[in-house]
Write a protein that holds these residues in place. Structure first.
Motif, PDB file in Angstrom:
ATOM      1  N   ARG A   9      -1.332   4.697 -11.276  1.00 21.62           N
ATOM      2  CA  ARG A   9      -1.390   5.924 -11.277  1.00 21.62           C
ATOM      3  C   ARG A   9      -2.762   6.297 -12.158  1.00 21.62           C
ATOM      4  N   VAL A  18       1.332  10.554  -6.709  1.00 27.72           N
ATOM      5  CA  VAL A  18       2.654  10.177  -6.426  1.00 27.72           C
ATOM      6  C   VAL A  18       3.189   8.999  -7.467  1.00 27.72           C
ATOM      7  N   SER A  19       4.399   9.147  -7.935  1.00 25.66           N
ATOM      8  CA  SER A  19       4.737   8.479  -9.204  1.00 25.66           C
ATOM      9  C   SER A  19       4.871   6.951  -8.833  1.00 25.66           C
ATOM     10  N   ASP A  21       7.196   5.178  -9.538  1.00 30.25           N
ATOM     11  CA  ASP A  21       8.511   4.569  -8.889  1.00 30.25           C
ATOM     12  C   ASP A  21       8.502   4.799  -7.701  1.00 30.25           C
ATOM     13  N   ALA A  22       7.932   5.905  -6.640  1.00 27.76           N
ATOM     14  CA  ALA A  22       7.801   6.139  -5.634  1.00 27.76           C
ATOM     15  C   ALA A  22       6.841   5.145  -4.819  1.00 27.76           C
ATOM     16  N   GLN A  23       5.732   4.886  -5.441  1.00 32.83           N
ATOM     17  CA  GLN A  23       4.978   3.826  -4.988  1.00 32.83           C
ATOM     18  C   GLN A  23       5.615   2.506  -4.890  1.00 32.83           C
ATOM     19  N   GLU A  25       8.808   1.880  -4.570  1.00 34.39           N
ATOM     20  CA  GLU A  25       9.993   1.942  -3.452  1.00 34.39           C
ATOM     21  C   GLU A  25       9.313   1.863  -2.234  1.00 34.39           C
ATOM     22  N   ALA A  26       8.274   2.685  -2.049  1.00 37.29           N
ATOM     23  CA  ALA A  26       7.433   2.523  -0.547  1.00 37.29           C
ATOM     24  C   ALA A  26       6.973   1.246  -0.351  1.00 37.29           C
ATOM     25  N   LYS A  29       9.799  -0.898   0.625  1.00 35.39           N
ATOM     26  CA  LYS A  29      10.218  -0.664   1.985  1.00 35.39           C
ATOM     27  C   LYS A  29       9.300  -1.440   3.024  1.00 35.39           C
ATOM     28  N   THR A  44       1.601  -3.201 -12.618  1.00 36.56           N
ATOM     29  CA  THR A  44       1.493  -1.667 -12.682  1.00 36.56           C
ATOM     30  C   THR A  44       0.500  -1.234 -13.848  1.00 36.56           C
ATOM     31  N   TYR A  74       0.279   0.831  -2.498  1.00 36.06           N
ATOM     32  CA  TYR A  74       0.670   1.906  -1.678  1.00 36.06           C
ATOM     33  C   TYR A  74      -0.256   2.650  -0.810  1.00 36.06           C
TER      34      TYR A  74
END
Length: 92
Positions: A9, A18-19, A21-23, A25-26, A29, A44, A74
């Motif tokens: 970030r 984009v947080s 956590d969202a990065q 998770e993506a 996936k 991180t 991401y």
């Protein structure tokens, strides 16, 4: 195939960022869908400028230490601010 993930970030983050956590998770996936195994926790950086190249040595060391051949990010702008920086690390 083993992979590591890198999420960042920016130091100039705002409500559109984009947080972490969202990065994460993506990226997880994507790794599952691509049949890649993420080894270790994501690398991180929070509040780090895309122009700061010191993190590339840490990424390279993590790839070697974890026996990974793939780095998942991401978005390319989370990896490096410019194409020159991207090419430097890809060449290494």
């Amino acid at each position: 195939m083993n992979a590591i993930s890198y999420i960042r970030r920016s130091s100039r983050s705002d409500e559109k960022t984009v947080s972490l956590d969202a990065q994460a998770e993506a990226v997880s996936k994507y790794a599952r869908e691509a049949g890649l195994e993420l080894v270790g926790e994501p690398l991180t950086d929070d509040g780090v400028s895309g122009g700061d190249r010191e993190r590339f040595a840490r990424i390279e060391a993590a790839l070697k230490a974890r026996g990974a051949r793939v780095l998942i990010v991401y978005h390319l702008d989370r990896f490096a601010r410019d194409v020159a920086a991207q090419l430097d690390i890809l060449q290494a």
